[in-house]
Enzyme design. Sequence first.
Site, PDB file in Angstrom:
ATOM      1  N   CYS A 107     158.659   5.035  50.000  1.00 37.17           N
ATOM      2  CA  CYS A 107     158.602   5.021  48.592  1.00 37.17           C
ATOM      3  C   CYS A 107     156.965   4.962  48.205  1.00 37.17           C
ATOM      4  O   CYS A 107     156.338   3.799  48.147  1.00 37.17           O
ATOM      5  CB  CYS A 107     158.927   3.250  48.587  1.00 37.17           C
ATOM      6  SG  CYS A 107     160.500   2.883  48.956  1.00 37.17           S
ATOM      7  N   ALA A 108     156.804   6.296  47.981  1.00 31.46           N
ATOM      8  CA  ALA A 108     155.314   6.541  47.839  1.00 31.46           C
ATOM      9  C   ALA A 108     154.463   5.820  46.258  1.00 31.46           C
ATOM     10  O   ALA A 108     153.773   6.194  46.576  1.00 31.46           O
ATOM     11  CB  ALA A 108     155.064   7.546  47.698  1.00 31.46           C
ATOM     12  N   GLY A 111     150.486   6.300  44.381  1.00 33.06           N
ATOM     13  CA  GLY A 111     150.048   6.788  45.372  1.00 33.06           C
ATOM     14  C   GLY A 111     148.883   5.929  46.111  1.00 33.06           C
ATOM     15  O   GLY A 111     148.089   6.583  47.060  1.00 33.06           O
ATOM     16  N   ASP A 158     166.378  10.953  48.059  1.00 37.77           N
ATOM     17  CA  ASP A 158     166.755   9.228  48.932  1.00 37.77           C
ATOM     18  C   ASP A 158     166.494   9.313  50.087  1.00 37.77           C
ATOM     19  O   ASP A 158     166.802  10.254  51.142  1.00 37.77           O
ATOM     20  CB  ASP A 158     168.692   8.912  48.040  1.00 37.77           C
ATOM     21  CG  ASP A 158     168.764   7.694  47.946  1.00 37.77           C
ATOM     22  OD1 ASP A 158     168.985   6.524  47.848  1.00 37.77           O
ATOM     23  OD2 ASP A 158     169.587   7.283  49.485  1.00 37.77           O
ATOM     24  N   ASP A 175     156.454   1.061  52.078  1.00 33.91           N
ATOM     25  CA  ASP A 175     156.276  -0.275  51.917  1.00 33.91           C
ATOM     26  C   ASP A 175     157.600  -0.484  50.575  1.00 33.91           C
ATOM     27  O   ASP A 175     157.791   0.138  49.354  1.00 33.91           O
ATOM     28  CB  ASP A 175     155.192   0.260  50.794  1.00 33.91           C
ATOM     29  CG  ASP A 175     154.995  -0.857  49.726  1.00 33.91           C
ATOM     30  OD1 ASP A 175     154.455  -2.001  50.190  1.00 33.91           O
ATOM     31  OD2 ASP A 175     153.977  -0.392  48.456  1.00 33.91           O
ATOM     32  N   CYS A 228     155.596  -6.948  49.269  1.00 35.62           N
ATOM     33  CA  CYS A 228     154.969  -8.028  48.099  1.00 35.62           C
ATOM     34  C   CYS A 228     154.968  -9.022  47.824  1.00 35.62           C
ATOM     35  O   CYS A 228     154.797  -9.442  46.939  1.00 35.62           O
ATOM     36  CB  CYS A 228     153.825  -7.283  47.261  1.00 35.62           C
ATOM     37  SG  CYS A 228     155.367  -6.210  45.804  1.00 35.62           S
TER      38      CYS A 228
END
Length: 442
Positions: A107-108, A111, A158, A175, A228
Amino acid sequence: MKWPAEFLTRMQSYFGNDYDTFLEGLSKPAPVSIRMNERKAIRQFENCKSIPWSRSGFYLEERPSFTLDPLFHAGCYYVQEAGSQFLEQLFLHAIKEKEEPIVLDLCAAPGGKSTHLLSLMNGSGLLVSNEVISSRNKVLQQNIAKWGFANSIVTQNDSSDFSKAGELFDVIVVDAPCSGEGLFRRDPNAANEWSETAVTACSVRQHEILDNIHLALKPGGYLIYSTCTFETAENERQVERLISEYEYEICNHINADHGIKKSEAGYHFYPHTTKSEGFFISMLKKPSAGHHIRIKEDKPKNSDRQSTAVLAEYFQNADELVSIVKDDRLYTFPKKHYSLFAYLMKKLFIRQTGIFAGNQKEKNFIPSEELALAIDLKKEIASVEVDLETALNYLRCENISLPGVATGWTLIKYQTFSLGWVKVLDRRVNNYFPKEWRILNK
């Protein structure tokens, strides 16, 4: 800032006697932090306080206008939350015995972690950076291009698609999409969009992603999972399920200090204990039993003379690269990983391969912005050093004047770092900075 009542109730239950201290920390301004590109070293932040768990991270006393700093656009540093830079500690442990690790950042976008991983890999191995949302994928491509490394591929898939590649990756970083409670101080929209329903939906989505990606991790490989948020359902429960259902082994062997709270599930960064926004991270090792993928050797097709000449003209390490031409677009990619690229081409939707060097049109070559930002660009290429005003005008895609500069393709540099290309003609200078990248601030 007024926080959602349901959120406060949950946090009071979670933190107990530390709730008031937590609330005080949450009410303070979010710290500002950056991470340097070690291959584009600048001295701009050398007097700033270092982030203890990041070898190239720094805290800033205030938030400057990054948009109006040409060095930001040159890829010399990335604005990244301090807690998330703890990824470095776990990742270096995961690859310490791997000379050429194959890594997936699932899930970049935008960046931050991908550019961090590229710095830590420093040209070894291959990083696959994935983002399924098209608009966010474009931002991801831009930020990876600024970082300047060729050993990367950007995909748009996906999480379920990665099982097609088999148990391929040595390390997978997830992430995960989450309820975003750690972002409340920086992003009021995160607080406005929060709900208990969203927490439940996120935990279900995380469950699905982890199930999918389990099938793409090598036996004995490492999964680094982060969010997060402070929610137990999105953090501890996800880790516990991987251990109970798939027999993963927890690998949180790194010492925790500087206010980091270490639990059996992972590492917690809270706004009242660390100088960070709010972050959770954990590393797990997959059982060693499984099927190891063998990549069939696939040699690159013979490059035409023009693309071979381009590599030799622009890159210091041309002999280590291979040209990949699609339509009239020329990409450069590490020769040692070409077979892996060819394999992934059959399994995934690839949006960007290595460095997009430019467009080949008949006998003409038009260099790209990405080429200008490459870390292995030859030093001898024609360039001109400009002042701040000219650099900003260039980044706004405005007309600039370069008296006395010879005609032809020329790199615009600011404080010795490349910003992009111009083509100097007899009576004008054509600005080739990409219009979709231009800055709008005055």
